[in-house]
Design an enzyme around this catalytic site. Structure first.
Site, short mmCIF file in Angstrom:
data_model
loop_
_atom_site.label_atom_id
_atom_site.label_comp_id
_atom_site.label_asym_id
_atom_site.label_seq_id
_atom_site.Cartn_x
_atom_site.Cartn_y
_atom_site.Cartn_z
N LYS A 270 -0.82 -19.68 32.01
CA LYS A 270 -1.57 -18.69 31.91
C LYS A 270 -1.46 -17.65 33.16
O LYS A 270 -1.30 -16.68 33.22
CB LYS A 270 -3.13 -19.33 32.24
N TRP B 53 -12.54 -25.96 26.36
CA TRP B 53 -11.72 -26.72 26.86
C TRP B 53 -12.12 -27.88 27.53
O TRP B 53 -11.55 -29.25 27.43
CB TRP B 53 -10.76 -26.10 27.97
N ASP C 187 -9.71 -28.64 36.10
CA ASP C 187 -8.86 -27.71 35.08
C ASP C 187 -8.77 -26.63 35.61
O ASP C 187 -9.71 -25.83 35.52
CB ASP C 187 -9.28 -28.18 33.66
C1 LIG Z 1 -5.00 -22.75 27.82
C2 LIG Z 1 -5.73 -24.10 28.44
C3 LIG Z 1 -5.61 -25.31 28.08
C4 LIG Z 1 -4.82 -25.75 26.99
O1 LIG Z 1 -3.60 -25.66 27.34
P1 LIG Z 1 -2.30 -26.17 26.57
O2 LIG Z 1 -1.10 -26.05 27.45
O3 LIG Z 1 -2.31 -25.62 25.19
O4 LIG Z 1 -2.71 -27.57 26.26
C5 LIG Z 1 -6.69 -25.92 28.84
N1 LIG Z 1 -7.50 -25.56 29.68
C6 LIG Z 1 -7.56 -24.45 29.99
C7 LIG Z 1 -8.55 -23.85 31.07
C8 LIG Z 1 -6.56 -23.28 29.15
O5 LIG Z 1 -7.10 -22.12 29.65
#
Ligand SMILES: *Cc1c(COP(=O)(O)O)cnc(C)c1O
Length: 361
Positions: free
Chosen positions: A195, A101, A171
């Site tokens: 998540k 990511w 993030d």
């Molecule tokens: C799942 C995830 C993403 C991607 O998320 P989307 O909603 O599919 O864009 C990005 N960063 C992290 C840390 C993730 O766990």
């Protein structure tokens, strides 16, 4: 009805109490005669839902007044673009690449400026968090970027990088609300809620006021401007209304539980059960360096692909589902987010013990 123990990395398990309340309120939300799904986002009832959600989130994370909370769409992926578009002034940013990511964010940002990879753990398949205490931070960097919990690899920054005064962007998709967070250490936090917080479709951004700008390039889409959303309290256009409502119920659930310190205690306890087992197992082993281990996502392997497959299949037949690891790591991954009860982790470990006995030659 049978509920399984769902170890999915996301969309992921939600608290049963929250789902039950949503079910109760499905046809008639608090006497409105309609579902939240059917309601105008400009109605008084919905205004109360989104305002209460924000107030509860502010309370949980102790968010200072000089930070804005935005409920957006487009997933974490859209933030990979929105962050550089909104935050680059000098046109320079430093990225720490600790997984897929972070790498995707790093690659996307390159469309908008001079983006430096100042640290990475790709030499060992992202199985650790590099030492970030004294990195070569660019003098003119507009921000330093991290992915705080690496969902795929199961690593977590337990110490934030020393950004030498630059704003930190994180993030936090897979660790958001898993523990108390000192928001003042960040310029911007974003998290996709699927998540650890709610259903897919909602993106939460927490951003310090002074990073919200009016002087973005003219090509910048309106929907990508933090200022537009901040000025309109996340109601510039139709927000992901139902998803925000569910997030609001999860915030209430967390408050009732005692807040994020209590949540962290529970999460640490759950993770310890699993990691203690992995550290003593003769069949299974964790793939992450101990001091970098996430308490949300725990990848593990047997070292034998056939056996991994058999484990995943048999676990599934025992009500322990979504344990397949990400294709780039292989093996298994147990995501044990906030809503995974301790009984779920205990059931997993018990099953692993049994599987080990039966399959260890
Ligand atoms: C799942 C995830 C993403 C991607 O998320 P989307 O909603 O599919 O864009 C990005 N960063 C992290 C840390 C993730 O766990």
């Amino acid at each position: 009805m049978t509920r399984v123990y769902n170890f999915s990395a996301g969309p992921a398990v939600l608290p049963v109490e929250v789902l039950e309340q949503a079910a109760r309120e499905m046809l008639d939300y608090q006497g409105s005669g309609m579902s939240v799904m059917e309601m105008s986002h400009r109605s008084k009832t919905y205004d109360n839902i989104i305002k209460t959600a924000e107030a509860d989130l502010r309370e949980l994370l102790n968010i200072p007044q000089n930070y804005k909370v935005l409920f957006l769409q487009g997933g974490a992926h859209l933030q990979f673009s929105a962050v550089p578009i909104n935050l680059l002034k000098n046109g320079v940013a430093d990225y720490i690449v600790t997984g897929q990511w972070a790498r995707k964010a790093y690659i996307e940002a390159q469309k908008y400026g001079k983006i430096n990879k100042i640290a990475t753990s790709e030499d060992k398949n992202f199985s650790y968090i590099p030492d970030c205490s004294n990195l070569d931070i660019s003098k003119d960097a507009d921000y330093v970027y991290i992915c705080e919990n690496n969902t795929i690899y199961g690593t977590k920054f337990w110490t934030l990088p020393n950004t030498k005064g630059k704003d930190l962007v994180s993030d936090m998709s897979s660790c958001f609300l898993s523990e108390p967070t000192d928001v003042t250490k960040y310029g911007l936090i974003f998290a996709g809620v699927q998540k650890n917080v709610g259903p897919a479709g909602v993106q939460i951004v927490i951003i310090r006021d002074d990073l919200i700008r009016d002087d973005l390039p003219s090509w910048c889409p309106e929907m990508l401007k933090y200022k537009i959303h901040a000025d309109n309290n996340s109601l510039y256009n139709t927000p992901p209304a139902y998803g925000i409502y569910i997030c609001g119920l999860v915030f209430k659930w967390l408050k009732k539980l005692g807040g994020l310190s209590v949540m962290k205690e529970i999460n640490v306890k759950k993770a310890k059960i699993l990691y203690d087992f992995l550290d003593n197992s003769k069949l299974f082993k964790g793939t992450v360096e101990k001091n970098s281990r996430s308490i949300m996502n725990a990848p593990f392997i047997t070292g034998n692909d056939e056996l991994d497959k058999k484990f995943i299949e048999e676990a599934k037949n025992n009500g322990l589902v979504q344990l397949k690891g990400h294709r780039t790591v292989g093996g298994m991954r147990a995501s044990i987010y906030n809503a995974m009860p301790i009984e779920g982790v205990e059931a997993l470990v018990k099953f692993m013990e049994k599987f080990e006995k039966e399959n260890l030659k």
